[in-house]
Write a protein that holds these residues in place. Structure first.
Motif, mmCIF file in Angstrom:
data_model
loop_
_atom_site.group_PDB
_atom_site.id
_atom_site.type_symbol
_atom_site.label_atom_id
_atom_site.label_comp_id
_atom_site.label_asym_id
_atom_site.label_seq_id
_atom_site.Cartn_x
_atom_site.Cartn_y
_atom_site.Cartn_z
ATOM 1 N N GLY A 44 0.830 -1.199 0.000
ATOM 2 C CA GLY A 44 0.000 0.000 0.000
ATOM 3 C C GLY A 44 0.862 1.245 0.000
ATOM 4 O O GLY A 44 0.487 2.283 -0.538
ATOM 5 N N TYR A 83 -2.501 -4.422 -1.080
ATOM 6 C CA TYR A 83 -2.331 -2.989 -1.315
ATOM 7 C C TYR A 83 -3.092 -2.068 -0.365
ATOM 8 O O TYR A 83 -2.770 -0.907 -0.260
ATOM 9 N N CYS A 84 -4.138 -2.533 0.246
ATOM 10 C CA CYS A 84 -5.036 -1.591 0.940
ATOM 11 C C CYS A 84 -5.129 -1.802 2.442
ATOM 12 O O CYS A 84 -5.449 -0.866 3.186
ATOM 13 N N CYS A 101 -3.877 0.539 5.510
ATOM 14 C CA CYS A 101 -4.531 1.815 5.803
ATOM 15 C C CYS A 101 -6.020 1.647 6.123
ATOM 16 O O CYS A 101 -6.547 2.321 6.988
ATOM 17 N N HIS A 102 -6.707 0.762 5.398
ATOM 18 C CA HIS A 102 -8.159 0.669 5.582
ATOM 19 C C HIS A 102 -8.561 -0.422 6.573
ATOM 20 O O HIS A 102 -9.747 -0.622 6.815
ATOM 21 N N TYR A 115 -6.055 14.329 10.782
ATOM 22 C CA TYR A 115 -6.930 14.104 9.628
ATOM 23 C C TYR A 115 -8.370 14.421 10.052
ATOM 24 O O TYR A 115 -8.772 14.067 11.154
ATOM 25 N N PRO A 127 -10.888 6.094 6.335
ATOM 26 C CA PRO A 127 -12.257 5.587 6.210
ATOM 27 C C PRO A 127 -12.333 4.066 6.083
ATOM 28 O O PRO A 127 -11.474 3.455 5.460
ATOM 29 N N LEU A 155 -14.011 0.705 4.519
ATOM 30 C CA LEU A 155 -14.504 0.464 3.162
ATOM 31 C C LEU A 155 -15.510 -0.678 3.130
ATOM 32 O O LEU A 155 -15.946 -1.097 2.060
ATOM 33 N N ARG A 200 -22.856 2.938 0.342
ATOM 34 C CA ARG A 200 -22.446 4.109 -0.430
ATOM 35 C C ARG A 200 -22.930 4.023 -1.867
ATOM 36 O O ARG A 200 -23.175 5.029 -2.528
ATOM 37 N N SER A 221 -6.500 10.552 -3.277
ATOM 38 C CA SER A 221 -7.170 11.679 -2.639
ATOM 39 C C SER A 221 -6.372 12.097 -1.413
ATOM 40 O O SER A 221 -6.127 11.298 -0.526
ATOM 41 N N LEU A 264 -1.076 9.753 6.260
ATOM 42 C CA LEU A 264 -1.622 8.796 5.304
ATOM 43 C C LEU A 264 -2.545 9.480 4.303
ATOM 44 O O LEU A 264 -3.522 10.105 4.681
ATOM 45 N N HIS A 265 -2.193 9.385 3.031
ATOM 46 C CA HIS A 265 -3.040 9.895 1.970
ATOM 47 C C HIS A 265 -3.486 8.730 1.112
ATOM 48 O O HIS A 265 -2.813 7.713 1.052
ATOM 49 N N MET A 266 -4.598 8.895 0.444
ATOM 50 C CA MET A 266 -5.028 7.857 -0.485
ATOM 51 C C MET A 266 -4.173 7.965 -1.739
ATOM 52 O O MET A 266 -4.212 8.970 -2.447
ATOM 53 N N PRO A 267 -3.329 6.927 -2.001
ATOM 54 C CA PRO A 267 -2.456 7.015 -3.179
ATOM 55 C C PRO A 267 -3.250 6.831 -4.469
ATOM 56 O O PRO A 267 -4.355 6.306 -4.445
ATOM 57 N N LEU A 272 -2.611 -0.582 -10.647
ATOM 58 C CA LEU A 272 -3.697 -1.554 -10.744
ATOM 59 C C LEU A 272 -4.459 -1.367 -12.045
ATOM 60 O O LEU A 272 -4.722 -0.234 -12.463
#
Ligand code: HEC
Ligand code: HEC
Ligand code: HEC
Ligand code: HEC
Ligand code: HEC
Length: 425
Positions: free
Chosen positions: A180, A293-294, A297-298, A311, A317, A319, A325, A377, A391-394, A400
């Motif tokens: 990630g 990969y995720c 962080c998630h 933050y 967040p 998921l 959503r 984001s 931590l930012h959303m890469p 991918l």
């Protein structure tokens, strides 16, 4: 008279220099006594005239294995003279025969020693060849269990059952979301140093490692550094995005052995034992991709909860609520979309059209989520004066494929906690 004297003196100097050189080359070297010892053992062990003669003719001389394909000249055999001689069992190192069958499986003349053991092939003193007491020597001799790290230069992890630690380390690496943030061979995030060549020399040493760790790992600074980086992310700059995974000692060691096998210095294809992975097509499954990969962080099962300094939302967040959503209010509808995405169907263009309630909003949300994953984001600050969140959303546009992303969304849709909803109502 005077010139005669000069000639005499200069001849004497020349002789002295030559003698000193000869002494250095032949008498005062470390390896000669070992070859003499070996010769003595050969004589002792000779069982017939022929062997006796071979022993008598054994020459004390420079020995080396030259392997141009691997760019190596290995002089280890200048001391380790009995390495291929099965009679050399009850003798001291370094003239002992090699343990195990491994030299039966690999032709010594074609591979040398350092491709498995590391060490300085060209050196002719133990201190330099083993490189062990020489501080921060580039490639000191490796001790078990780290020999495993070098086997994967030519072998697939899966094909050699003895590579237990590399295998365990690789599994941990792929399941804990290291990718990630880190990049490995062109895949992964961009928040942390690339790991493709972490084992090559000491270029990654960003801080000195402790004496204690150096002792533990036979003065191999590279291994000590990798170990410390995994065990204690705080050993690095004080604020680091790298989470503390609370790994057990055994898990840290396994990860270190795996990471120690990552190198940019590839061996020629003719040296590979099997077709290497990555050269075969991969099947795409959302869950392993998420873990790769995720997850760091998630969170586990995408439940979120991972802290992110200053933050807005405090934690990254979750998921597992993607179904909600995406306005998929019923498990059947979420499953339908999940199956379609898993099977590579483009739900925005399919015909007949996607059959779920609120189709327009479902598709709009799907596009929005896909876009966040592709574009990334930045995490907004809670306190505008405070520090940047770590931590930012890469962006995953490069790492991918669309199919990969769809399969991850498909997986995330299966995680919605439906039952909990019902009981709380
Ligand atoms: C100048 C002689 C010399 C050279 C050159 C040499 N070694 Fe050694 N090696 C020794 C001696 C002596 C020992 C016995 C243990 C000791 O004294 O540390 C040894 C032991 C070892 C051991 C057993 C582990 C240990 O520390 O006891 C390994 C493995 C080894 N050598 C590998 C190598 C490799 C690989 C090379 C080439 C890069 C090499 N050696 C070059 C002298 C040498
Ligand atoms: C294909 C990989 C490979 C190659 C090539 C190789 N070794 Fe080894 N070596 C190993 C492994 C694995 C072990 C540990 C085996 C065991 O303990 O049964 C080992 C063990 C040893 C040991 C004993 C270590 C100890 O602690 O007792 C010595 C000494 C050694 N090797 C020296 C050499 C030398 C010198 C060469 C080159 C002439 C060489 N090896 C080539 C893989 C290799
Ligand atoms: C420089 C490349 C290279 C390195 C490094 C290497 N191997 Fe190999 N190994 C080979 C090749 C090539 C073969 C032969 C494969 C064949 O015959 O199909 C082989 C064969 C073997 C075999 C015989 C069984 C088989 O799969 O064919 C074993 C066991 C083995 N290696 C173990 C090891 C271990 C353990 C290490 C690490 C200590 C190691 N090798 C390091 C290239 C390497
Ligand atoms: C959330 C992001 C993140 C994740 C997930 C992460 N790391 Fe890191 N890692 C970092 C950062 C940032 C650094 C650089 C440390 C620093 O300078 O603060 C780092 C440094 C390292 C280093 C040292 C690299 C070097 O070149 O100095 C190693 C080794 C490492 N990480 C291994 C891992 C392993 C193994 C995992 C998975 C178990 C992992 N990391 C997961 C962010 C991450
Ligand atoms: C280095 C940490 C990190 C990694 C790795 C990471 N994300 Fe994120 N992600 C974030 C942060 C932080 C946010 C929130 C950004 C914001 O507030 O705009 C986020 C937001 C998201 C969102 C939007 C969620 C929402 O509620 O708006 C989605 C979807 C998402 N990530 C998917 C993924 C997927 C899929 C992966 C793996 C391929 C991934 N993320 C990997 C940190 C990460």
């Amino acid at each position: 008279m005077k010139t005669e004297k000069i000639i005499l003196i200069s001849s004497l100097i020349l002789i002295a220099v030559l003698l000193a050189e000869a002494y250095r080359e032949n008498i005062n070297n470390e390896w000669q006594p070992f070859q003499k010892l070996y010769k003595k053992e050969l004589k002792k062990k000779a069982i017939d005239k022929k062997e006796q003669k071979l022993a008598d003719n054994y020459e004390i001389k420079m020995r080396q294995i030259v392997v141009p394909e691997l760019n190596r000249v290995d002089r280890c055999v200048i001391c380790h003279v009995g390495i291929e001689d099965p009679r050399m069992v009850n003798v001291p190192q370094p003239i002992k025969v090699h343990p195990g069958d491994i030299l039966g499986d690999h032709e010594l003349e074609k591979v040398g020693c350092t491709v498995c053991h590391d060490g300085q092939g060209r050196a002719v003193t133990k201190k330099e060849a083993h490189g062990v007491s020489v501080a921060f020597w580039e490639k000191p001799l490796m001790y078990p269990p780290f020999l495993e790290s070098n086997c994967v230069r030519c072998h697939n992890v899966e094909s050699l059952p003895e590579l237990t630690l590399v295998k365990k380390g690789k599994d941990l690496f792929l399941r804990n979301g290291c990718l990630g943030c880190h990049e490995l061979r062109g895949k992964g995030g961009n928040l942390a140093p690339e790991l493709t060549n972490i084992s090559d020399a000491n270029i990654h040493l960003k801080h000195p490692v402790s004496e204690e760790l150096l002792d533990r790992f036979h003065h191999n600074a590279n291994i000590a550094y990798i170990y410390e980086s995994v065990k204690q992310p705080g050993a690095q700059p004080e604020i680091t995005a790298m989470p503390d995974f609370n790994f057990s000692e055994e898990e840290i060691l396994a990860l270190t052995v795996f990471l120690k096998g990552l190198s940019k210095k590839e061996v020629p294809i003719s040296y590979l034992a099997e077709i290497q992975e990555g050269k075969q097509p991969e099947t795409v499954h959302g869950e392993p991709l998420y873990r790769k990969y995720c997850v760091a962080c998630h969170g586990t099962d995408a439940k979120g909860g991972v802290k992110n300094i200053n933050y807005i939302k405090r934690t990254v967040p979750e998921l597992n609520i993607l179904a909600e959503r995406m306005f998929l209010d019923e498990p059947e509808n979420a499953n339908k979309v999940s199956e379609l995405l898993k099977n590579g169907v483009d739900i925005t263009k399919m015909s007949p059209k996607l059959d779920v309630p609120k189709r327009g909003r479902v598709l709009a949300q799907y596009r929005a989520i896909r876009n966040v994953i592709k574009r990334g984001s930045p995490a907004g600050k809670a306190d505008p004066e405070g520090p940047e969140p770590l931590l930012h959303m890469p962006s995953w546009a490069k790492g991918l494929s669309d199919k990969d992303i769809d399969s991850i969304i498909a997986y995330l849709l299966t995680l919605y906690p439906w039952e909990q909803e019902e009981t709380s109502e």
